[in-house]
Design an enzyme around this catalytic site. Structure first.
Site: not given
Length: 207
Positions: A50-52, A207
């Site tokens: 989800w962060h990258g 993000f």
């Protein structure tokens, strides 16, 4: 005191969302051991993704899953629900040891979170483990760094003393006489203007 308590207190909105919309629909902790292990790895790796879309975030998520597994397998992930050292000024040696261990594991995983790539993270770790770890750093801005460390120490102390309240500063401010309260408020405002430094982009904007 353990990684489960850390995640209950850190990034509550994200961890609650993954619990309600991913972990529980996957079966949560209702199935066998293999299902519990699978679900734990899924939610932590997906939270990293989800962060990258970078292997560093995937590694960060996998490390947190590995940290969580011993608690899950021993059914001790719901142990530390109360405030640490509740009703006491200081924690005992066991609590201090577990808090220090949790802190070290967490910041180790964050090396991968902030690194540009896996190679960068490994290089950073190798530098940490080199003999330079035991030498005092020398760089421009040592005075500012020292002031920052002192300020962080002050705010950690405030957080610790107010940990049983709704918010940390509640215990320090509301029950004092008006002149003392206003001295404290102005001191905070002055500290913000003196030490806010250069403008930094909020990390979660990316993000």
């Amino acid at each position: 005191r353990d990684i489960a308590e850390f995640w209950r207190r850190w990034h509550i909105s994200l961890s609650t969302w993954f619990r309600d919309y991913l972990y529980i629909p996957l079966g949560g902790s209702r199935g066998g051991t293999l299902m519990k292990v699978r679900n734990t790895f899924i939610i932590f790796i997906v939270s990293g993704f989800w962060h990258g879309a970078n292997w560093t975030f995937i590694t960060w998520g996998a490390l947190n899953a590995i940290y969580f597994l011993p608690l899950l397998l021993t059914r001790s992930n719901r142990k530390n629900l109360e405030t640490v050292a509740q009703g006491k000024l200081l924690p005992n040696l066991k609590e201090v040891s577990f808090m220090l261990l949790t802190f070290l594991l967490t910041v180790f995983a964050w090396i991968f979170f902030r690194a540009e790539n896996i190679g960068h993270a490994i290089s950073y770790i190798s530098e940490i483990l080199s003999p330079s770890l035991f030498s005092l750093p020398k760089f421009t801005g040592m005075y500012d760094a020292l002031i920052s460390i002192i300020l962080v120490g002050v705010f950690v102390l405030i957080e610790w003393l107010g940990r049983e309240g709704q918010y940390a500063i509640e215990r320090l401010g509301l029950n004092r006489k008006r002149p003392i309260r206003y001295i404290m408020y102005y001191a905070i405002v002055i500290a913000i203007f003196l030490f806010w430094g250069e403008e930094q982009q909020f990390i979660y904007f990316q993000f």
